[in-house]
Design an enzyme around this catalytic site. Structure first.
Site, PDB file in Angstrom:
ATOM      1  N   LYS A  38       0.851  -1.201   0.000  1.00  0.00           N
ATOM      2  CA  LYS A  38       0.000   0.000   0.000  1.00  0.00           C
ATOM      3  C   LYS A  38       0.886   1.251   0.000  1.00  0.00           C
ATOM      4  O   LYS A  38       2.114   1.152   0.099  1.00  0.00           O
ATOM      5  CB  LYS A  38      -0.928   0.003   1.217  1.00  0.00           C
ATOM      6  CG  LYS A  38      -1.439  -1.361   1.645  1.00  0.00           C
ATOM      7  CD  LYS A  38      -2.358  -2.045   0.643  1.00  0.00           C
ATOM      8  CE  LYS A  38      -2.706  -3.432   1.161  1.00  0.00           C
ATOM      9  NZ  LYS A  38      -3.666  -4.171   0.396  1.00  0.00           N
TER      10      LYS A  38
HETATM   11  C1  LIG Z   1      -4.232  -5.396   1.447  1.00  0.00           C
HETATM   12  C2  LIG Z   1      -5.674  -5.470   1.639  1.00  0.00           C
HETATM   13  C3  LIG Z   1      -6.230  -5.983   2.818  1.00  0.00           C
HETATM   14  C4  LIG Z   1      -5.414  -6.627   3.893  1.00  0.00           C
HETATM   15  O1  LIG Z   1      -4.539  -5.750   4.511  1.00  0.00           O
HETATM   16  P1  LIG Z   1      -3.500  -6.344   5.601  1.00  0.00           P
HETATM   17  O2  LIG Z   1      -2.977  -5.098   6.268  1.00  0.00           O
HETATM   18  O3  LIG Z   1      -2.448  -7.080   4.855  1.00  0.00           O
HETATM   19  O4  LIG Z   1      -4.255  -7.196   6.533  1.00  0.00           O
HETATM   20  C5  LIG Z   1      -7.605  -5.947   2.954  1.00  0.00           C
HETATM   21  N1  LIG Z   1      -8.393  -5.446   1.994  1.00  0.00           N
HETATM   22  C6  LIG Z   1      -7.900  -4.953   0.837  1.00  0.00           C
HETATM   23  C7  LIG Z   1      -8.826  -4.384  -0.173  1.00  0.00           C
HETATM   24  C8  LIG Z   1      -6.517  -4.967   0.623  1.00  0.00           C
HETATM   25  O5  LIG Z   1      -6.037  -4.503  -0.535  1.00  0.00           O
END
Ligand SMILES: *Cc1c(COP(=O)(O)O)cnc(C)c1O
Length: 383
Positions: free
Chosen positions: A182
């Protein structure tokens, strides 16, 4: 020729310094820096309250608990998302019910949600997929009169806007991710934001074993007050090591957005006129942070999505297949899922191109050239 990755976090000396200070302070678990990160994050996202968590998946779990989803309930989710979106409802014994998405944005719409509502629907999780803001107001217009809470999975959304405000600001409750894939990263990490003080207070206790006195307050007093455990909680805490990095990262957000949007515009200029390619764009109601810059590969392009990926791989460029479809994974394939034609189409025909803060223009040009040559190679081969 060096490899071009699909994503690379932007970390520097400021993060090293922040981390050093935490280590030297001797306080590394959840403490004052987590509290500070929560405060600055809530302010930046125009959220009433922020509760830091170990990741976005645990934030989604807590969100479902505090809005009151229970065993046997149904939660509407897009299949077109990272699998954590679908998994979270199962942690409270609920069933994820997949709804289809809009082809242009890759997000749920009021129409696709409406088609999935039943008398058992207790929540909807909307996603700002790849950073594209979901049209939250239209979905809330449908759900609010039915008293169905809408949870925003803003894992990809930091820095995206919806009707002039940060995404998540208009949601009763939202979940965020700081995974390196992210825009902002703390290694692993997450945040729950909410406009409701009661939900924030309960989430704050639940993430810390449901202790009535936080570990922080207990440590701070010589004579620790006895704590009470009112319900069964979890250990979903973030550490001060992570939060210290998060505070620095949040300070970088504006530059990250500016750079990503400039690079996205360069891709769009180069690719939008190419027959058979449709790059992702801003919707009319907001702006994307382009967490994922994806293109749909249509029949007029010289090769299909997988052919394009192979051509990029030959040039040592690591692209990714578009967003996954949870309903096609073994974990959910056995369930009776509704037909999801747009999800299937996008999953099979989209490609995510490399985009990160210090991607050089010359490397981006290499990606563009490799993609365009994929079509030509195929066309020549077929002639
Ligand atoms: C990356 C992601 C998650 C999970 O995030 P984590 O911090 O790895 O648990 C959940 N929902 C979406 C849409 C994502 O892209």
């Amino acid at each position: 020729m060096t490899r071009i990755n699909v994503m690379k976090p932007w970390l520097g000396a400021a993060e090293v310094q922040a981390l050093t200070e935490v280590i030297e302070s001797g306080w590394v678990a959840q403490g004052p820096r987590v509290a500070r990160f929560e405060a600055v994050f809530a302010e930046a996202m125009q959220a009433g309250h922020a509760v830091a968590t170990s990741n976005c998946t645990t934030a989604l779990h807590l969100a479902l608990v505090v809005v009151g989803v229970e065993r046997g309930d149904e939660v509407i989710v897009p299949s077109f998302s990272f699998i954590a979106t679908a998994n979270a409802p199962t942690y409270v014994g609920a069933r994820p019910v997949f709804a289809d998405v809009d082809r242009t944005t890759g997000n749920l719409t009021a129409a696709t949600v409406a088609a999935a509502i039943t008398s058992r629907t207790r929540a909807v999780i909307v996603v700002d997929q790849g950073g594209v803001p979901v049209d939250l107001d239209s979905i809330r217009s449908l759900c609010d009169p039915l008293h169905i809470p809408v949870i925003e999975d803003a894992a990809c959304g930091a820095g995206s806007t919806y009707r002039g405000r940060p995404v998540g600001a208009g949601a009763d409750i939202a979940a965020w991710s700081f995974h390196p894939r992210k825009l902002l990263t703390t290694g692993e990490g997450g945040m729950l934001t909410t406009s409701r003080a009661d939900w924030a207070a309960r989430a704050r206790r639940l993430r810390e074993h449901s202790m009535s006195v936080s570990a922080n307050d207990r440590q701070a007093s010589v004579l620790a007050p006895p704590e009470v455990y009112g319900e069964i909680g979890f250990n979903y805490r973030m550490t001060d090591l992570q939060a210290a990095i998060g505070i620095v990262q949040l300070g970088r957000l504006a530059s990250i957005i500016e750079r990503r949007r400039a690079l996205a515009l360069r891709y769009t200029r180069a690719l939008s006129e190419v027959p058979g390619l449709r790059p992702v764009t801003d919707p009319e109601w907001g702006t994307s942070n382009f967490q994922s810059y994806w293109v749909e590969v249509g029949p007029e392009f010289g090769t299909d999505r997988d052919g394009a990926m192979k051509a990029l791989a030959r040039a040592d460029i690591s692209a990714r297949r578009g967003i996954m479809a949870a309903h096609r994974q073994p974990a959910y394939r056995k369930d009776a899922n509704p037909p999801l034609p747009v999800t299937d189409h996008l999953t099979d025909h989209t490609l995510i191109l490399p985009l990160y803060h210090d991607l050089a223009e010359s490397d981006q040009d290499r990606v563009i050239a490799a993609l365009l040559s994929a079509a030509e190679l195929q066309t020549e081969g077929a002639a």
